[in-house]
Write a protein that holds these residues in place. Sequence first.
Motif, PDB file in Angstrom:
ATOM      1  N   VAL A  30       0.829  -1.206   0.000  1.00 51.88           N
ATOM      2  CA  VAL A  30       0.000   0.000   0.000  1.00 51.88           C
ATOM      3  C   VAL A  30       0.866   1.259   0.000  1.00 51.88           C
ATOM      4  CG1 VAL A  30      -1.645   1.322   1.413  1.00 51.88           C
ATOM      5  CG2 VAL A  30      -1.969  -1.123   1.056  1.00 51.88           C
ATOM      6  N   TYR A  31       1.980   1.221   0.699  1.00 49.14           N
ATOM      7  CA  TYR A  31       2.844   2.395   0.784  1.00 49.14           C
ATOM      8  C   TYR A  31       3.435   2.764  -0.584  1.00 49.14           C
ATOM      9  CZ  TYR A  31       2.471   1.494   5.777  1.00 49.14           C
ATOM     10  OH  TYR A  31       1.995   1.282   7.034  1.00 49.14           O
ATOM     11  N   THR A  32       3.786   1.765  -1.376  1.00 53.25           N
ATOM     12  CA  THR A  32       4.292   2.030  -2.719  1.00 53.25           C
ATOM     13  C   THR A  32       3.158   2.520  -3.623  1.00 53.25           C
ATOM     14  OG1 THR A  32       5.964   0.319  -2.423  1.00 53.25           O
ATOM     15  CG2 THR A  32       5.561   1.053  -4.668  1.00 53.25           C
ATOM     16  N   ASN A  33       1.977   1.940  -3.472  1.00 56.88           N
ATOM     17  CA  ASN A  33       0.828   2.396  -4.266  1.00 56.88           C
ATOM     18  C   ASN A  33       0.472   3.842  -3.965  1.00 56.88           C
ATOM     19  OD1 ASN A  33       0.045   0.404  -6.070  1.00 56.88           O
ATOM     20  ND2 ASN A  33      -1.012  -0.755  -4.486  1.00 56.88           N
ATOM     21  N   GLU A  34       0.596   4.253  -2.716  1.00 59.56           N
ATOM     22  CA  GLU A  34       0.319   5.651  -2.366  1.00 59.56           C
ATOM     23  C   GLU A  34       1.283   6.591  -3.077  1.00 59.56           C
ATOM     24  OE1 GLU A  34       0.479   5.810   1.878  1.00 59.56           O
ATOM     25  OE2 GLU A  34      -1.521   4.946   2.109  1.00 59.56           O
ATOM     26  N   LEU A  35       2.553   6.218  -3.146  1.00 55.39           N
ATOM     27  CA  LEU A  35       3.533   7.047  -3.845  1.00 55.39           C
ATOM     28  C   LEU A  35       3.226   7.100  -5.341  1.00 55.39           C
ATOM     29  CD1 LEU A  35       6.245   8.649  -3.595  1.00 55.39           C
ATOM     30  CD2 LEU A  35       7.346   6.524  -4.273  1.00 55.39           C
ATOM     31  N   ILE A  36       2.878   5.980  -5.917  1.00 58.92           N
ATOM     32  CA  ILE A  36       2.555   5.934  -7.348  1.00 58.92           C
ATOM     33  C   ILE A  36       1.319   6.788  -7.636  1.00 58.92           C
ATOM     34  CG2 ILE A  36       1.686   4.415  -9.180  1.00 58.92           C
ATOM     35  CD1 ILE A  36       3.578   2.254  -8.048  1.00 58.92           C
ATOM     36  N   ASN A  37       0.332   6.736  -6.767  1.00 63.78           N
ATOM     37  CA  ASN A  37      -0.893   7.510  -6.989  1.00 63.78           C
ATOM     38  C   ASN A  37      -0.690   9.003  -6.792  1.00 63.78           C
ATOM     39  OD1 ASN A  37      -2.295   5.187  -7.579  1.00 63.78           O
ATOM     40  ND2 ASN A  37      -2.988   4.902  -5.493  1.00 63.78           N
ATOM     41  N   ARG A  38       0.354   9.413  -6.078  1.00 63.77           N
ATOM     42  CA  ARG A  38       0.641  10.836  -5.906  1.00 63.77           C
ATOM     43  C   ARG A  38       1.286  11.434  -7.149  1.00 63.77           C
ATOM     44  NH1 ARG A  38       3.411  10.728  -0.226  1.00 63.77           N
ATOM     45  NH2 ARG A  38       5.178  10.570  -1.615  1.00 63.77           N
ATOM     46  N   PHE A  39       1.843  10.599  -8.002  1.00 68.76           N
ATOM     47  CA  PHE A  39       2.479  11.096  -9.214  1.00 68.76           C
ATOM     48  C   PHE A  39       1.422  11.622 -10.167  1.00 68.76           C
ATOM     49  CE2 PHE A  39       3.815  10.375 -13.626  1.00 68.76           C
ATOM     50  CZ  PHE A  39       4.915  11.204 -13.669  1.00 68.76           C
ATOM     51  N   VAL A  40       1.557  12.870 -10.549  1.00 68.51           N
ATOM     52  CA  VAL A  40       0.625  13.487 -11.492  1.00 68.51           C
ATOM     53  C   VAL A  40       1.426  13.926 -12.706  1.00 68.51           C
ATOM     54  CG1 VAL A  40      -1.001  15.374 -11.851  1.00 68.51           C
ATOM     55  CG2 VAL A  40      -0.812  14.306  -9.597  1.00 68.51           C
ATOM     56  N   PRO A  41       1.082  13.406 -13.880  1.00 59.80           N
ATOM     57  CA  PRO A  41       1.830  13.799 -15.075  1.00 59.80           C
ATOM     58  C   PRO A  41       1.635  15.279 -15.391  1.00 59.80           C
ATOM     59  CG  PRO A  41       0.016  12.344 -15.644  1.00 59.80           C
ATOM     60  CD  PRO A  41       0.048  12.434 -14.161  1.00 59.80           C
ATOM     61  N   LYS A  42       2.676  15.893 -15.957  1.00 59.66           N
ATOM     62  CA  LYS A  42       2.619  17.313 -16.296  1.00 59.66           C
ATOM     63  C   LYS A  42       1.764  17.569 -17.523  1.00 59.66           C
ATOM     64  CE  LYS A  42       7.135  18.310 -14.397  1.00 59.66           C
ATOM     65  NZ  LYS A  42       8.496  18.733 -14.666  1.00 59.66           N
ATOM     66  N   HIS A  43       1.633  16.592 -18.375  1.00 61.09           N
ATOM     67  CA  HIS A  43       0.879  16.757 -19.616  1.00 61.09           C
ATOM     68  C   HIS A  43      -0.483  16.093 -19.476  1.00 61.09           C
ATOM     69  CE1 HIS A  43       4.729  17.964 -21.226  1.00 61.09           C
ATOM     70  NE2 HIS A  43       5.243  16.806 -20.867  1.00 61.09           N
ATOM     71  N   TYR A  44      -1.411  16.539 -20.253  1.00 62.34           N
ATOM     72  CA  TYR A  44      -2.738  15.944 -20.197  1.00 62.34           C
ATOM     73  C   TYR A  44      -2.794  14.620 -20.948  1.00 62.34           C
ATOM     74  CZ  TYR A  44      -3.386  17.755 -24.921  1.00 62.34           C
ATOM     75  OH  TYR A  44      -3.252  18.011 -26.249  1.00 62.34           O
ATOM     76  N   ARG A  45      -1.799  14.380 -21.821  1.00 63.64           N
ATOM     77  CA  ARG A  45      -1.742  13.110 -22.550  1.00 63.64           C
ATOM     78  C   ARG A  45      -0.758  12.198 -21.846  1.00 63.64           C
ATOM     79  NH1 ARG A  45      -0.485  15.325 -28.293  1.00 63.64           N
ATOM     80  NH2 ARG A  45       0.779  13.472 -28.229  1.00 63.64           N
ATOM     81  N   TYR A  46      -1.251  11.129 -21.338  1.00 58.60           N
ATOM     82  CA  TYR A  46      -0.387  10.181 -20.650  1.00 58.60           C
ATOM     83  C   TYR A  46      -0.923   8.775 -20.870  1.00 58.60           C
ATOM     84  CZ  TYR A  46      -4.003  10.404 -17.055  1.00 58.60           C
ATOM     85  OH  TYR A  46      -5.194  10.372 -16.391  1.00 58.60           O
ATOM     86  N   GLU A  47      -0.088   7.822 -20.594  1.00 62.47           N
ATOM     87  CA  GLU A  47      -0.453   6.405 -20.755  1.00 62.47           C
ATOM     88  C   GLU A  47      -0.136   5.680 -19.474  1.00 62.47           C
ATOM     89  OE1 GLU A  47       1.170   4.676 -24.341  1.00 62.47           O
ATOM     90  OE2 GLU A  47       1.340   6.663 -25.229  1.00 62.47           O
ATOM     91  N   GLN A  48      -0.719   4.490 -19.329  1.00 64.32           N
ATOM     92  CA  GLN A  48      -0.417   3.654 -18.178  1.00 64.32           C
ATOM     93  C   GLN A  48       0.268   2.384 -18.638  1.00 64.32           C
ATOM     94  OE1 GLN A  48      -3.819   2.983 -15.690  1.00 64.32           O
ATOM     95  NE2 GLN A  48      -3.183   4.695 -14.426  1.00 64.32           N
ATOM     96  N   GLU A  49       1.119   1.890 -17.782  1.00 66.90           N
ATOM     97  CA  GLU A  49       1.890   0.706 -18.101  1.00 66.90           C
ATOM     98  C   GLU A  49       1.971  -0.143 -16.828  1.00 66.90           C
ATOM     99  OE1 GLU A  49       6.074  -0.089 -20.334  1.00 66.90           O
ATOM    100  OE2 GLU A  49       6.064   1.513 -18.859  1.00 66.90           O
ATOM    101  N   THR A  50       1.963  -1.442 -16.973  1.00 63.87           N
ATOM    102  CA  THR A  50       2.138  -2.335 -15.842  1.00 63.87           C
ATOM    103  C   THR A  50       3.616  -2.657 -15.721  1.00 63.87           C
ATOM    104  OG1 THR A  50      -0.040  -3.294 -16.203  1.00 63.87           O
ATOM    105  CG2 THR A  50       1.508  -4.548 -14.845  1.00 63.87           C
ATOM    106  N   VAL A  51       4.160  -2.373 -14.533  1.00 66.15           N
ATOM    107  CA  VAL A  51       5.577  -2.577 -14.268  1.00 66.15           C
ATOM    108  C   VAL A  51       5.712  -3.565 -13.131  1.00 66.15           C
ATOM    109  CG1 VAL A  51       7.724  -1.451 -13.610  1.00 66.15           C
ATOM    110  CG2 VAL A  51       6.082  -0.236 -15.020  1.00 66.15           C
ATOM    111  N   THR A  52       6.633  -4.503 -13.256  1.00 63.66           N
ATOM    112  CA  THR A  52       6.876  -5.478 -12.208  1.00 63.66           C
ATOM    113  C   THR A  52       8.188  -5.159 -11.511  1.00 63.66           C
ATOM    114  OG1 THR A  52       5.713  -7.157 -13.487  1.00 63.66           O
ATOM    115  CG2 THR A  52       7.149  -7.935 -11.724  1.00 63.66           C
ATOM    116  N   PHE A  53       8.108  -5.042 -10.201  1.00 65.14           N
ATOM    117  CA  PHE A  53       9.293  -4.812  -9.379  1.00 65.14           C
ATOM    118  C   PHE A  53       9.576  -6.063  -8.577  1.00 65.14           C
ATOM    119  CE2 PHE A  53       7.413  -0.380  -9.306  1.00 65.14           C
ATOM    120  CZ  PHE A  53       8.227   0.100 -10.297  1.00 65.14           C
ATOM    121  N   CYS A  54      10.842  -6.369  -8.402  1.00 64.26           N
ATOM    122  CA  CYS A  54      11.174  -7.526  -7.572  1.00 64.26           C
ATOM    123  C   CYS A  54      12.187  -7.160  -6.515  1.00 64.26           C
ATOM    124  CB  CYS A  54      11.703  -8.662  -8.399  1.00 64.26           C
ATOM    125  SG  CYS A  54      13.087  -8.232  -9.466  1.00 64.26           S
TER     126      CYS A  54
END
Length: 134
Positions: free
Chosen positions: A110-134
């Motif tokens: 949850v702590y990592t998800n909170e950081l990811i959700n705080r990221f706001v792209p500067k541009h209105y056009r953005y994409e999402q990608e699934t990234v795997t961390f190990c």
Amino acid sequence: MSVNLIKRDLQYIKSSVKDSSFKQKKAIIDLILADVIQDISEMEISFEVTYTGQNEKKHYETFAKRYKKYKAKLLVDMQELQHRLNRKTVNEAACIRMLDEMIATDLYVVYTNELINRFVPKHYRYEQETVTFC
């Protein structure tokens, strides 16, 4: 092993600590904890990450470091729990508190998800990608 199976094992340990039957199940709990620690060290988690362009993915490194930080904290807390349960006198309240925090935060993901959700792209056009961390 998935996060849900690890959480199920932690729930079993928590219930045996609550009803004070963990001393009779000591061998089983030690085996479960050793297995969980091994699974956590090999665990990989996928996150949905937002980016604005192919060259603008430097924030992925921050997310990976945050996940590694909490994965290391989880490993240390699991080893601490194992140590606490193997003491002569066990502080049951402290063990339950540790287990509750691990279960409630989905093994600190949850702590990592909170950081990811705080990221706001500067541009209105953005994409999402699934990234795997190990």
